[in-house]
Design an enzyme around this catalytic site. Structure first.
Site, PDB file in Angstrom:
ATOM      1  N   HIS A  71      10.239  53.041 -12.269  1.00  0.00           N
ATOM      2  CA  HIS A  71       9.113  53.848 -12.766  1.00  0.00           C
ATOM      3  C   HIS A  71       7.736  53.449 -12.242  1.00  0.00           C
ATOM      4  O   HIS A  71       6.823  54.260 -12.257  1.00  0.00           O
ATOM      5  CB  HIS A  71       9.117  53.924 -14.306  1.00  0.00           C
ATOM      6  CG  HIS A  71       8.509  52.735 -14.990  1.00  0.00           C
ATOM      7  ND1 HIS A  71       9.246  51.653 -15.396  1.00  0.00           N
ATOM      8  CD2 HIS A  71       7.231  52.459 -15.336  1.00  0.00           C
ATOM      9  CE1 HIS A  71       8.448  50.769 -15.965  1.00  0.00           C
ATOM     10  NE2 HIS A  71       7.207  51.231 -15.940  1.00  0.00           N
ATOM     11  N   GLU A  75       3.369  54.106  -8.083  1.00  0.00           N
ATOM     12  CA  GLU A  75       2.009  53.735  -8.454  1.00  0.00           C
ATOM     13  C   GLU A  75       1.633  52.327  -7.984  1.00  0.00           C
ATOM     14  O   GLU A  75       0.551  52.127  -7.450  1.00  0.00           O
ATOM     15  CB  GLU A  75       1.878  53.822  -9.986  1.00  0.00           C
ATOM     16  CG  GLU A  75       0.483  53.657 -10.505  1.00  0.00           C
ATOM     17  CD  GLU A  75      -0.422  54.842 -10.208  1.00  0.00           C
ATOM     18  OE1 GLU A  75       0.113  55.905  -9.860  1.00  0.00           O
ATOM     19  OE2 GLU A  75      -1.644  54.679 -10.308  1.00  0.00           O
ATOM     20  N   ASP A  76       2.519  51.377  -8.196  1.00  0.00           N
ATOM     21  CA  ASP A  76       2.126  49.979  -7.984  1.00  0.00           C
ATOM     22  C   ASP A  76       2.373  49.435  -6.583  1.00  0.00           C
ATOM     23  O   ASP A  76       1.638  48.591  -6.111  1.00  0.00           O
ATOM     24  CB  ASP A  76       2.857  49.059  -8.982  1.00  0.00           C
ATOM     25  CG  ASP A  76       2.336  49.236 -10.399  1.00  0.00           C
ATOM     26  OD1 ASP A  76       1.377  50.006 -10.574  1.00  0.00           O
ATOM     27  OD2 ASP A  76       2.891  48.608 -11.303  1.00  0.00           O
ATOM     28  N   ASP A 137       8.533  52.127 -21.454  1.00  0.00           N
ATOM     29  CA  ASP A 137       7.565  51.367 -20.654  1.00  0.00           C
ATOM     30  C   ASP A 137       6.475  50.819 -21.576  1.00  0.00           C
ATOM     31  O   ASP A 137       6.147  49.638 -21.562  1.00  0.00           O
ATOM     32  CB  ASP A 137       6.988  52.336 -19.603  1.00  0.00           C
ATOM     33  CG  ASP A 137       5.737  51.833 -18.913  1.00  0.00           C
ATOM     34  OD1 ASP A 137       5.729  50.667 -18.483  1.00  0.00           O
ATOM     35  OD2 ASP A 137       4.774  52.623 -18.786  1.00  0.00           O
TER      36      ASP A 137
HETATM   37 MN    MN Z   1       5.334  50.186 -16.364  1.00  0.00          MN
END
Ligand code: MN
Length: 478
Positions: A71, A75-76, A137
């Site tokens: 997930h 983004e990261d 999350d």
């Molecule tokens: Mn997360």
């Protein structure tokens, strides 16, 4: 620290294919996040692993668990959505992409805004699994909130209390709702939290004792009436939900009758009513406290019979009577409908026709109606005609369906519109004529020398953009 067997052991009905999928996502995430650390100093992967475990514990499928492991990879660590789709299929790609987009929503902290944000959140996630991954999350982030810098801690905890916990409640996932609330409560209202804990400690012992005593007589009474196939459970109320009730009752714990509720779980609905009859025959019920949530379920689908009775010992006790299925539903809500057994490859999209989809579709429908009413656009299909996009800071802008980058720029400010020189959508350079989609994040580049042209008019959808372009065009001709 992160042994994949812990996930496998929660996947009770998994096939070899399921395990292979989870293993692949595990290896992929472990590699993709290999250089990243959490605030606690642990490898970042621990967060992904724990999120996946929460999902497995909720009974979610290998697909959703894998999406949980992946997930944060867009983004990261900049993994491309296309890569995830290629390696893991469209379905997992869809969930990861949805979770990433929801992460861009910005919480501003006003109550009025929270309610809209909650609805918007649900409306944006076209698939219930996106929300369930996002909630899992957040739950792991709450469990480790002590490592986050203090100034950020309060914002995250407030957001959890106002957005995430109510969402879990709305989806009927009490298990998540309770833990999200109680972990956030401690940070948002520290002194109220301490006071609630103190009140519970004071009463817990005697409460449990009298409950167990009552339970003995109840079992005898039920056996005398030939009801033997049942089991019971009792638990102290969640701290935050207790606090809310205390607040309504002048912080007087003696007015709380469901501090410890007793649950009686029987095989069938008719036995629920039978048990209620037996209880009311033997103990006097408190008037006005008998609730038939079987005939009239709560809006989130909760079903049970509730009654509060005088236990014959000077005290009151709340008894909840439900079937096994009702009990399971009350803890897992929508997760139990889209969990391992039921989930299809097709996912829980609003347009497909299976039962669990009907559940999600109904929920979405009612939310959309509420939001449309709130926005005073009762007569149009709000969601069919509007899209929601984001500024780089995460503010939500809603535009008519078919709007372009140009419309977005003018919705920020006419000056921004008049001087657009270029734009990025989701981090990629695009033409300013590009049509926007739900969840897009747009950055506008402006240049003093830039000015509107005739061609802009063709790509403008909003009246505001058209008006300003026309003014600028006629102005420049003079
Ligand atoms: Mn997360």
């Amino acid at each position: 620290m992160t042994n994949i067997q812990e996930i496998f052991s929660l996947l009770t009905q998994s096939t070899q294919t399921d395990k292979a999928l989870v293993q692949k996502a595990y290896d992929f995430a472990l590699h993709a996040h290999r250089d990243q650390k959490r605030k606690s100093g642990e490898p970042y992967f621990v967060h992904l692993f724990e999120t996946a475990k929460i999902l497995a514990d909720l009974g979610m499928s290998a697909t959703t668990i894998s999406a949980g492991l992946l997930h944060d990879s867009i983004e990261d660590v900049g993994v491309a959505l296309e890569t995830i789709e290629k390696e893991f299929g469209k379905d997992i790609g869809f969930i990861v992409d949805g979770v990433t987009k929801l992460g861009h929503l910005k919480y501003r902290g006003t109550a009025r805004h929270s309610e809209s944000l909650r609805k918007l959140f649900l409306a944006m996630a076209e698939d219930a699994r996106v929300i369930i991954v996002k909630l899992s999350d957040r739950l792991h982030n709450m469990r480790t909130l002590q490592y986050v810098p203090e100034d950020k801690r309060l914002r995250i905890a407030k957001e959890t209390l106002e957005i995430y916990a109510p969402l879990a409640y709305r989806l009927g996932i009490r298990k998540l709702n309770r833990e999200l609330e109680d972990t956030a409560f401690k940070y948002v209202y520290p002194s109220e939290y301490a006071e609630t804990v103190r009140l519970v400690h004071e009463r817990e012992g005697s409460e449990t004792e009298s409950l167990e005593k009552f339970l003995k007589s109840l079992k005898k009474e039920l056996a005398a009436n030939n009801i033997t196939n049942f089991h019971t459970e009792h638990r102290i109320k969640g701290l935050y939900s207790l606090y809310k009730k205390l607040k309504r009752n002048g912080m007087d714990i003696d007015k709380i009758h469901d501090l410890a509720a007793l649950r009686v779980i029987v095989p069938s609905v008719s036995e629920c009513y039978q048990v209620l009859g037996i209880i009311h025959g033997a103990w006097r019920p408190l008037p006005g406290r008998i609730k038939d949530y079987i005939a009239f379920p709560k809006p989130n689908g909760y079903q049970a019979l509730h009654t509060t009775i005088f236990n014959g010992d000077g005290g009151l006790v709340e008894v909840q009577i439900k079937t096994e299925a009702m009990y399971h539903d009350s803890e897992y809500g929508i997760a139990s409908h889209i969990g391992y057994k039921q989930e299809t490859n097709e996912g829980i999209k609003p347009n497909s026709k299976t039962t669990q989809n009907a559940l999600w579709t109904n929920l979405m429908q009612s939310l959309k109606t509420e939001l449309a009413e709130e926005e005073n656009v009762r007569k149009i299909d709000f969601f069919k005609e509007r899209i929601f996009v984001f500024t780089p800071k995460g503010d939500v802008i809603d535009l008519p369906f078919g709007s372009s980058v140009i419309d977005f720029a003018y919705s920020i400010h006419s000056e921004v519109g008049n001087t657009i020189a270029g734009a990025k959508v989701n981090g990629k350079f695009v033409a300013i004529y590009t049509t926007l989609k739900n969840g897009d994040r747009i950055e506008i580049e402006t240049k003093k020398s830039a000015k509107p042209s005739r061609k802009w008019l063709e790509s403008a959808k909003t009246t505001m953009a058209k008006k300003h372009i026309r003014i600028s065009l006629t102005g420049s001709r003079k």
